[in-house]
Enzyme design. Structure first.
Site, mmCIF file in Angstrom:
data_model
loop_
_atom_site.group_PDB
_atom_site.id
_atom_site.type_symbol
_atom_site.label_atom_id
_atom_site.label_comp_id
_atom_site.label_asym_id
_atom_site.label_seq_id
_atom_site.Cartn_x
_atom_site.Cartn_y
_atom_site.Cartn_z
ATOM 1 N N ARG A 16 -114.146 -63.185 45.704
ATOM 2 C CA ARG A 16 -113.618 -63.685 46.981
ATOM 3 C C ARG A 16 -114.272 -65.019 47.346
ATOM 4 N NH1 ARG A 16 -115.435 -65.487 51.748
ATOM 5 N NH2 ARG A 16 -117.094 -63.932 51.725
ATOM 6 N N ASP A 17 -115.491 -64.987 47.853
ATOM 7 C CA ASP A 17 -116.175 -66.234 48.240
ATOM 8 C C ASP A 17 -116.293 -67.152 47.026
ATOM 9 O OD1 ASP A 17 -118.004 -68.174 49.278
ATOM 10 O OD2 ASP A 17 -118.900 -66.692 50.591
ATOM 11 N N HIS A 206 -126.291 -62.865 53.811
ATOM 12 C CA HIS A 206 -125.358 -63.618 52.952
ATOM 13 C C HIS A 206 -125.856 -65.069 52.895
ATOM 14 C CE1 HIS A 206 -120.918 -64.520 51.915
ATOM 15 N NE2 HIS A 206 -121.395 -65.729 52.165
ATOM 16 N N HIS A 208 -126.013 -68.832 51.117
ATOM 17 C CA HIS A 208 -125.532 -69.853 50.177
ATOM 18 C C HIS A 208 -126.759 -70.645 49.720
ATOM 19 C CE1 HIS A 208 -121.085 -69.487 50.388
ATOM 20 N NE2 HIS A 208 -121.415 -68.744 51.425
ATOM 21 N N CYS A 239 -117.189 -72.167 51.376
ATOM 22 C CA CYS A 239 -116.046 -72.031 52.273
ATOM 23 C C CYS A 239 -115.314 -73.371 52.337
ATOM 24 C CB CYS A 239 -116.533 -71.619 53.665
ATOM 25 S SG CYS A 239 -115.196 -71.576 54.861
ATOM 26 N N ASN A 248 -122.740 -69.485 46.527
ATOM 27 C CA ASN A 248 -123.564 -68.366 47.008
ATOM 28 C C ASN A 248 -124.771 -68.236 46.092
ATOM 29 O OD1 ASN A 248 -120.586 -67.492 47.691
ATOM 30 N ND2 ASN A 248 -121.902 -66.281 48.987
HETATM 31 P P1 HMG Z 1 -102.528 -70.337 61.798
HETATM 32 O O1 HMG Z 1 -101.807 -71.462 61.160
HETATM 33 O O2 HMG Z 1 -103.100 -70.543 63.154
HETATM 34 O O3 HMG Z 1 -101.637 -69.011 61.770
HETATM 35 O O4 HMG Z 1 -103.686 -69.939 60.793
HETATM 36 P P2 HMG Z 1 -100.593 -68.476 62.823
HETATM 37 O O5 HMG Z 1 -101.136 -67.248 63.450
HETATM 38 O O6 HMG Z 1 -100.128 -69.592 63.709
HETATM 39 O O7 HMG Z 1 -99.364 -68.085 61.862
HETATM 40 C C1 HMG Z 1 -98.705 -69.075 61.085
HETATM 41 C C2 HMG Z 1 -98.022 -68.428 59.881
HETATM 42 O O8 HMG Z 1 -99.035 -67.860 59.025
HETATM 43 C C3 HMG Z 1 -97.114 -67.269 60.254
HETATM 44 O O9 HMG Z 1 -96.067 -67.249 59.277
HETATM 45 C C4 HMG Z 1 -97.978 -66.059 60.058
HETATM 46 O O10 HMG Z 1 -97.228 -64.886 59.768
HETATM 47 C C5 HMG Z 1 -98.791 -66.456 58.838
HETATM 48 P P3 HMG Z 1 -94.624 -67.903 59.565
HETATM 49 O O11 HMG Z 1 -94.155 -67.204 60.808
HETATM 50 O O12 HMG Z 1 -94.860 -69.375 59.780
HETATM 51 O O13 HMG Z 1 -93.852 -67.585 58.346
HETATM 52 N N1 HMG Z 1 -100.062 -65.750 58.800
HETATM 53 C C6 HMG Z 1 -100.575 -65.163 57.717
HETATM 54 N N2 HMG Z 1 -100.137 -65.046 56.455
HETATM 55 C C7 HMG Z 1 -100.910 -64.364 55.586
HETATM 56 N N3 HMG Z 1 -102.091 -63.812 55.921
HETATM 57 C C8 HMG Z 1 -102.565 -63.906 57.164
HETATM 58 C C9 HMG Z 1 -101.785 -64.594 58.115
HETATM 59 N N4 HMG Z 1 -102.000 -64.887 59.413
HETATM 60 C C10 HMG Z 1 -100.935 -65.586 59.826
HETATM 61 N N5 HMG Z 1 -103.744 -63.345 57.480
HETATM 62 C C11 HMG Z 1 -105.142 -68.250 59.867
HETATM 63 C C12 HMG Z 1 -104.606 -68.897 61.123
HETATM 64 C C13 HMG Z 1 -106.274 -67.323 60.272
HETATM 65 C C14 HMG Z 1 -104.013 -67.491 59.206
HETATM 66 C C15 HMG Z 1 -105.638 -69.370 58.894
HETATM 67 O O14 HMG Z 1 -106.522 -70.197 59.596
HETATM 68 C C16 HMG Z 1 -106.366 -68.796 57.692
HETATM 69 O O15 HMG Z 1 -105.769 -68.165 56.823
HETATM 70 N N6 HMG Z 1 -107.711 -69.033 57.581
HETATM 71 C C17 HMG Z 1 -108.505 -68.452 56.519
HETATM 72 C C18 HMG Z 1 -109.651 -69.343 56.200
HETATM 73 C C19 HMG Z 1 -110.501 -68.745 55.104
HETATM 74 O O16 HMG Z 1 -110.061 -67.955 54.263
HETATM 75 N N7 HMG Z 1 -111.796 -69.123 55.075
HETATM 76 C C20 HMG Z 1 -112.714 -68.640 54.104
HETATM 77 C C21 HMG Z 1 -113.215 -67.255 54.383
HETATM 78 S S1 HMG Z 1 -114.537 -67.186 55.576
HETATM 79 C C22 HMG Z 1 -115.938 -67.569 54.680
HETATM 80 O O17 HMG Z 1 -115.858 -67.963 53.555
HETATM 81 C C23 HMG Z 1 -117.270 -67.335 55.286
HETATM 82 C C24 HMG Z 1 -118.018 -66.115 54.705
HETATM 83 O O18 HMG Z 1 -118.176 -66.216 53.306
HETATM 84 C C25 HMG Z 1 -119.408 -66.011 55.331
HETATM 85 C C26 HMG Z 1 -120.149 -67.352 55.275
HETATM 86 O O19 HMG Z 1 -120.561 -67.780 54.197
HETATM 87 O O20 HMG Z 1 -120.256 -67.938 56.359
HETATM 88 C C27 HMG Z 1 -117.260 -64.832 55.019
HETATM 89 MG MG MG Z 2 -119.787 -67.335 52.275
#
Ligand code: HMG
Ligand code: MG
Length: 300
Positions: A16-17, A206, A208, A239, A248
């Site tokens: 994932r990450d 967690h 990095h 990220c 990580n």
């Molecule tokens: P948005 O553009 O604000 O979404 O994005 P929305 O709510 O306005 O919806 C727009 C469209 O997206 C809609 O479809 C929704 O159905 C669809 P349409 O009507 O246009 O056809 N949609 C989705 N589709 C699939 N899966 C979903 C989903 N939600 C809405 N879950 C959103 C908001 C949260 C979706 C976007 O910002 C996003 O996907 N962000 C993810 C970012 C990410 O993956 N970051 C990395 C993970 S976090 C991390 O790495 C940190 C961690 O490791 C810890 C650390 O190290 O700090 C965990």
């Molecule tokens: Mg992370």
């Protein structure tokens, strides 16, 4: 002298990450083989994928196939940022869900397109429903030490956000140094506070490894009583929405350190390296972890 546990648990986040920031699209079959070999190395808890918008993170667009085809992981975890992600994860058959929210509002806005407060509000009923269905819920708390946009994060702000998730009934908090700015003193301070305040939830650290302090930070967290650590095989990760976030801490290096300290994990370093061997040709960054280099040179 040092106070060390006999056992610790690794939560592997490589699939994932490790891959979410990878620009080359990795074939689903390669990801599945990576996951299979990781499970074979003795890893029992693993973040497999994320149910996020494929427009935002194209690498995770095969989340459903991954969940449905990844066998042999005893506790597969998937990430979901909102109700839509949780709905898709449940449809795919996920049993353990990780939600993720940043302490830093600016980071959260860039990562999830919502303020931190809006995210918590929207997730509250979702977490309630997951718990009513008996699912395992992990809350990943990002930018718990430092934010690339807002700078240093105060311990009290981390505690406050964690308190909200604990009140919502999560099973685990995974507290993250998203861009690798923590140091061992800060790690000890934050994880001691968390350990004291939340004895009833699982706590994971967690880290990095951007500044090569992750192993030292883990050692400090061990002193604070933490026994659960997120890590990614091959030191992959980062990220896409956190400027300056690199890999990580590497699973093979963490397990090697824990082995050396007499802390059991049930994981075999050499077999983790065999999993890294599968993914290495499919990622654009070189794998430069200490134990993988020894493995490549036939030294382990
Ligand atoms: P948005 O553009 O604000 O979404 O994005 P929305 O709510 O306005 O919806 C727009 C469209 O997206 C809609 O479809 C929704 O159905 C669809 P349409 O009507 O246009 O056809 N949609 C989705 N589709 C699939 N899966 C979903 C989903 N939600 C809405 N879950 C959103 C908001 C949260 C979706 C976007 O910002 C996003 O996907 N962000 C993810 C970012 C990410 O993956 N970051 C990395 C993970 S976090 C991390 O790495 C940190 C961690 O490791 C810890 C650390 O190290 O700090 C965990
Ligand atoms: Mg992370």
């Amino acid at each position: 002298m040092f106070s060390l546990p006999n056992r610790a648990t690794i939560i592997e986040v490589g699939p994932r990450d490790g891959l979410q920031n990878e620009k080359m699209q990795v074939d689903t079959d390669v990801k599945l083989e990576f996951i299979r070999r990781l499970a074979e190395s003795g890893i029992s808890e693993m973040e497999l994928t994320s149910f996020v918008s494929p427009k935002w993170v194209p690498q995770m667009k095969d989340a459903k196939d991954i969940v449905q085809q990844a066998a042999a992981v005893s506790r597969p975890i998937v990430l979901a940022p909102n109700s839509k992600g949780v709905e898709l994860a449940l449809e795919a058959g996920a049993e353990a869900i990780a939600v993720f929210v940043g302490v830093s509002n600016t980071f959260n806005q860039k990562n999830i397109n919502r303020s931190t407060e809006e995210s918590v509000e929207a997730l509250a009923p979702v977490i309630g429903e997951l718990k009513a269905q008996g699912k395992f819920v992990r809350a990943c708390i990002s930018t718990a030490f430092y934010c690339p946009y807002e700078g240093k994060i105060e311990v009290e702000d981390v505690m406050e956000l964690c308190r909200k998730f604990v009140a919502l009934g999560v099973d685990e908090l995974s507290v993250a140094d998203t861009v690798g700015m923590a140091n061992p003193v800060g790690s000890y301070e934050l994880f001691s506070r968390l350990q004291q305040a939340f004895p009833s939830v699982l706590l994971a650290a967690h880290f990095h490894d951007t500044r090569k302090m992750a192993l030292a930070n883990i050692f400090a967290a061990l002193q604070a009583g933490i026994t659960r650590f997120d890590s990614a095989a091959g030191g992959l990760g980062g990220c896409p929405f956190a400027d300056g976030a690199t890999g990580n801490v590497a699973t093979e290096d963490v397990v090697n350190m824990l082995d050396a300290l007499g802390i059991g994990t049930g994981i075999r370093v050499k077999d983790v390296c065999r999993a890294v061997e599968v993914i290495a040709p499919h990622v654009s960054r070189p794998i430069e972890t200490g134990m993988y280099r020894l493995f490549e040179n036939g030294r382990i």
